[in-house]
Write a protein that holds these residues in place. Structure first.
Motif, PDB file in Angstrom:
ATOM      1  N   GLY A 236       0.783  -1.156  -0.090  1.00  0.00           N
ATOM      2  CA  GLY A 236       0.283  -0.012  -0.017  1.00  0.00           C
ATOM      3  C   GLY A 236       0.992   1.385   0.111  1.00  0.00           C
ATOM      4  N   GLY A 237       0.123   2.483  -0.630  1.00  0.00           N
ATOM      5  CA  GLY A 237       1.065   3.531  -0.591  1.00  0.00           C
ATOM      6  C   GLY A 237       2.234   3.329  -1.441  1.00  0.00           C
ATOM      7  N   ASP A 238       2.250   2.668  -2.476  1.00  0.00           N
ATOM      8  CA  ASP A 238       3.294   2.589  -3.419  1.00  0.00           C
ATOM      9  C   ASP A 238       4.380   2.069  -2.636  1.00  0.00           C
ATOM     10  OD1 ASP A 238       1.984   3.749  -5.391  1.00  0.00           O
ATOM     11  OD2 ASP A 238       2.300   5.783  -4.892  1.00  0.00           O
ATOM     12  N   ARG A 239       4.322   1.272  -1.811  1.00  0.00           N
ATOM     13  CA  ARG A 239       5.645   0.606  -1.144  1.00  0.00           C
ATOM     14  C   ARG A 239       5.347  -0.967  -1.321  1.00  0.00           C
ATOM     15  NH1 ARG A 239       4.699   5.312   1.221  1.00  0.00           N
ATOM     16  NH2 ARG A 239       6.594   6.367   1.966  1.00  0.00           N
ATOM     17  N   TYR A 240       6.498  -1.553  -1.261  1.00  0.00           N
ATOM     18  CA  TYR A 240       6.366  -3.049  -1.564  1.00  0.00           C
ATOM     19  C   TYR A 240       7.541  -3.572  -0.672  1.00  0.00           C
ATOM     20  CZ  TYR A 240       3.818  -1.466  -5.643  1.00  0.00           C
ATOM     21  OH  TYR A 240       2.957  -0.867  -6.372  1.00  0.00           O
ATOM     22  N   LEU A 241       7.154  -4.992  -0.195  1.00  0.00           N
ATOM     23  CA  LEU A 241       8.392  -5.639   0.345  1.00  0.00           C
ATOM     24  C   LEU A 241       9.056  -6.420  -0.566  1.00  0.00           C
ATOM     25  CD1 LEU A 241       8.982  -6.174   3.407  1.00  0.00           C
ATOM     26  CD2 LEU A 241       7.418  -8.303   3.269  1.00  0.00           C
ATOM     27  N   VAL A 242      10.229  -6.706  -0.655  1.00  0.00           N
ATOM     28  CA  VAL A 242      11.109  -7.376  -1.527  1.00  0.00           C
ATOM     29  C   VAL A 242      12.175  -8.485  -0.979  1.00  0.00           C
ATOM     30  CG1 VAL A 242      12.878  -7.148  -3.358  1.00  0.00           C
ATOM     31  CG2 VAL A 242      11.306  -5.605  -3.071  1.00  0.00           C
ATOM     32  N   GLY A 243      11.979  -9.467  -1.183  1.00  0.00           N
ATOM     33  CA  GLY A 243      12.541 -10.398  -0.488  1.00  0.00           C
ATOM     34  C   GLY A 243      12.641 -11.849  -1.336  1.00  0.00           C
ATOM     35  N   ALA A 244      13.238 -12.809  -0.769  1.00  0.00           N
ATOM     36  CA  ALA A 244      14.138 -12.788   0.548  1.00  0.00           C
ATOM     37  C   ALA A 244      15.536 -13.500   0.238  1.00  0.00           C
ATOM     38  CB  ALA A 244      13.485 -13.505   1.711  1.00  0.00           C
ATOM     39  N   THR A 245      16.427 -13.191   1.050  1.00  0.00           N
ATOM     40  CA  THR A 245      17.580 -14.038   0.959  1.00  0.00           C
ATOM     41  C   THR A 245      17.521 -15.295   1.819  1.00  0.00           C
ATOM     42  OG1 THR A 245      18.548 -12.612   2.847  1.00  0.00           O
ATOM     43  CG2 THR A 245      19.107 -12.063   0.626  1.00  0.00           C
ATOM     44  N   TYR A 246      18.608 -15.992   1.648  1.00  0.00           N
ATOM     45  CA  TYR A 246      18.703 -17.416   2.361  1.00  0.00           C
ATOM     46  C   TYR A 246      20.412 -17.452   2.580  1.00  0.00           C
ATOM     47  CZ  TYR A 246      13.703 -18.459   0.962  1.00  0.00           C
ATOM     48  OH  TYR A 246      12.603 -18.589   0.730  1.00  0.00           O
ATOM     49  N   ASN A 247      20.511 -17.258   3.940  1.00  0.00           N
ATOM     50  CA  ASN A 247      21.865 -17.283   4.401  1.00  0.00           C
ATOM     51  C   ASN A 247      22.144 -18.328   5.461  1.00  0.00           C
ATOM     52  OD1 ASN A 247      24.539 -16.710   5.634  1.00  0.00           O
ATOM     53  ND2 ASN A 247      24.494 -14.913   4.664  1.00  0.00           N
ATOM     54  N   HIS A 248      22.836 -19.345   5.193  1.00  0.00           N
ATOM     55  CA  HIS A 248      23.043 -20.474   6.251  1.00  0.00           C
ATOM     56  C   HIS A 248      24.191 -20.284   7.295  1.00  0.00           C
ATOM     57  CE1 HIS A 248      20.014 -22.915   3.879  1.00  0.00           C
ATOM     58  NE2 HIS A 248      20.730 -22.424   2.810  1.00  0.00           N
ATOM     59  N   LYS A 249      25.083 -19.257   6.865  1.00  0.00           N
ATOM     60  CA  LYS A 249      26.158 -19.226   7.823  1.00  0.00           C
ATOM     61  C   LYS A 249      25.984 -17.968   8.706  1.00  0.00           C
ATOM     62  CE  LYS A 249      29.206 -20.832   4.453  1.00  0.00           C
ATOM     63  NZ  LYS A 249      30.374 -20.549   3.524  1.00  0.00           N
ATOM     64  N   ASP A 250      25.481 -16.958   8.433  1.00  0.00           N
ATOM     65  CA  ASP A 250      25.144 -15.579   9.180  1.00  0.00           C
ATOM     66  C   ASP A 250      24.208 -15.953  10.308  1.00  0.00           C
ATOM     67  OD1 ASP A 250      25.123 -13.259  10.351  1.00  0.00           O
ATOM     68  OD2 ASP A 250      24.511 -12.121   8.587  1.00  0.00           O
ATOM     69  N   LYS A 251      24.330 -15.922  11.430  1.00  0.00           N
ATOM     70  CA  LYS A 251      23.381 -15.831  12.529  1.00  0.00           C
ATOM     71  C   LYS A 251      22.872 -14.722  13.164  1.00  0.00           C
ATOM     72  CE  LYS A 251      23.364 -20.419  11.538  1.00  0.00           C
ATOM     73  NZ  LYS A 251      22.231 -20.884  10.378  1.00  0.00           N
ATOM     74  N   SER A 252      23.643 -13.498  12.937  1.00  0.00           N
ATOM     75  CA  SER A 252      23.419 -12.258  13.461  1.00  0.00           C
ATOM     76  C   SER A 252      21.918 -11.846  13.030  1.00  0.00           C
ATOM     77  CB  SER A 252      24.250 -11.370  12.964  1.00  0.00           C
ATOM     78  OG  SER A 252      24.391 -10.858  11.757  1.00  0.00           O
ATOM     79  N   PRO A 253      21.364 -11.146  14.093  1.00  0.00           N
ATOM     80  CA  PRO A 253      19.762 -10.460  13.740  1.00  0.00           C
ATOM     81  C   PRO A 253      19.967  -9.286  12.945  1.00  0.00           C
ATOM     82  CG  PRO A 253      20.614  -9.797  16.120  1.00  0.00           C
ATOM     83  CD  PRO A 253      21.750 -10.678  15.378  1.00  0.00           C
ATOM     84  N   ASP A 254      21.115  -8.709  12.726  1.00  0.00           N
ATOM     85  CA  ASP A 254      21.175  -7.369  11.783  1.00  0.00           C
ATOM     86  C   ASP A 254      20.952  -7.657  10.383  1.00  0.00           C
ATOM     87  OD1 ASP A 254      21.270  -6.208  14.489  1.00  0.00           O
ATOM     88  OD2 ASP A 254      23.446  -6.736  14.446  1.00  0.00           O
TER      89      ASP A 254
END
Length: 355
Positions: A236-254
């Motif tokens: 909505g509002g000309d905004r869109y969610l784009v995804g997603a990646t799949y990383n099996h090594k990085d376990k950081s939340p950032d």
């Protein structure tokens, strides 16, 4: 009716809580919101693996269980979080067109795949071979759903927003006790946090980091989900969610610059309009090597259970897995063997566990 403790409140914990309450039981839910995968997820429900044009594990059954579950929950909570929307699979070649036609005629798949090709009418999309459409698909606004249910639980005094201290759990002959709360059982729905659970950390929960972007694209003008190398979901509002990646090594939340670059590279391959990036999200999906949920009882302690490992299709799997676990807990039916965590009992034995 019994009382149960549920640890963790993502999609798995929510589905199990609702299943228990509908059956007349009471619950004490503990959640510190340390795991964000369910809240940042795209929330799509679609029973088809669009990379290979085949049915996902138990896809049809999951749809028949999940959609009524969420409709009833919308009525109970008085909020709208289920948004039906088509999912378009961008076809990259004439060969993929032929593959789509063949898939749409297969038993089981024909219910969910449109038989024809949809021509591209969006100048902001590069899609000369058109699209295949998935039927009966949509999106669960997971953050809205989980917030609404948390508010409901808070209003009944059933939610404790604090970490669960596993060392304070007492396993009794006829149930368990935790900080003065007696219950028939405790069910751990901790997502990737299960790796720190001393009772179930023998299970092979690897975790896969997923990242998404929020973009502002006024010229895109797309009301449907589009799936190519990545998906775009209208917000909505000309905004869109784009995804997603799949990383099996990085376990950081950032969020990371690397994931942002990967998403943008794939997006530019089929989006032909200007846009700006307004945000980025990250979460660790609870994934399992054999891509099946981790559901069932502890090998030794009969009052300890787990509901985890829902992976990238948690929206669809959660209601089905929660119902299956409930029937096991109540001694009504055994679990489907492909999701029963007993399939990893040898890992427990190899570790020499005695408790």
């Amino acid at each position: 009716m019994g009382h149960y403790i549920i640890v963790g409140f993502g999609l798995a914990g929510m589905a199990l809580t609702e299943t228990l309450l509908k059956e007349g039981h009471s619950v004490s839910v503990f959640d510190d919101q340390s795991q964000q995968a369910s809240r940042v997820a795209g929330g799509l429900y679609n029973p088809v693996v669009l990379k290979r044009f085949n049915m996902a594990w138990e896809g049809s059954r999951l749809m028949k269980t999940a959609l009524p579950f969420y409709r009833e929950l919308e009525e109970k909570l008085g909020i709208d979080f289920d948004e039906e929307m088509p999912v378009l699979r961008l076809l990259a070649s004439a060969g993929e067109q032929n593959d789509w036609f063949e898939a749409a005629e297969r038993p089981g798949l024909s219910e969910f795949l449109s038989p024809g090709i949809i021509a591209n009418d969006n100048p902001a999309l590069k899609a000369p071979f058109g699209f295949g459409a998935v039927l009966h698909s949509g999106r669960i606004h997971t953050a809205k759903l989980l917030k609404g249910y948390r508010d409901f639980l808070s209003g009944t005094g059933s939610l404790t927003e604090a970490p669960f201290e596993h060392k304070e759990l007492q396993v009794l002959d006829k149930g368990i006790e935790y900080r003065g709360i007696r219950a028939e059982a405790v069910i751990f729905c901790e997502g990737f946090g299960l790796r720190e659970n001393p009772f179930f950390n023998y299970l092979p929960l690897n975790g896969t980091k997923g990242e998404l972007l929020v973009i502002h694209a006024p010229m895109y003008k797309e009301s449907r989900v589009v799936k190519s190398g990545v998906f775009t979901i209208p917000l909505g509002g000309d905004r869109y969610l784009v995804g997603a990646t799949y990383n099996h090594k990085d376990k950081s939340p950032d969020p990371t610059k690397e994931a942002r670059g990967i998403l943008l590279e794939k997006l530019h391959k089929f989006m032909q309009c200007d846009f700006s990036v307004e945000g980025q999200r990250a979460g660790i999906r609870p994934t399992v090597p054999d891509r099946r949920p981790l559901v069932g009882a502890h090998p030794v302690h009969q009052h300890l259970f787990v509901l985890n490992g829902l992976g990238s299709r948690g929206v669809l799997i959660a209601p089905y897995a929660a119902r299956a676990l409930y029937r096991l807990i109540r001694n009504e039916d055994p679990l489907p063997p492909e999701m029963d965590c007993a399939r990893f009992s040898k890992r427990y034995e190899k570790l020499g566990r005695k408790s």
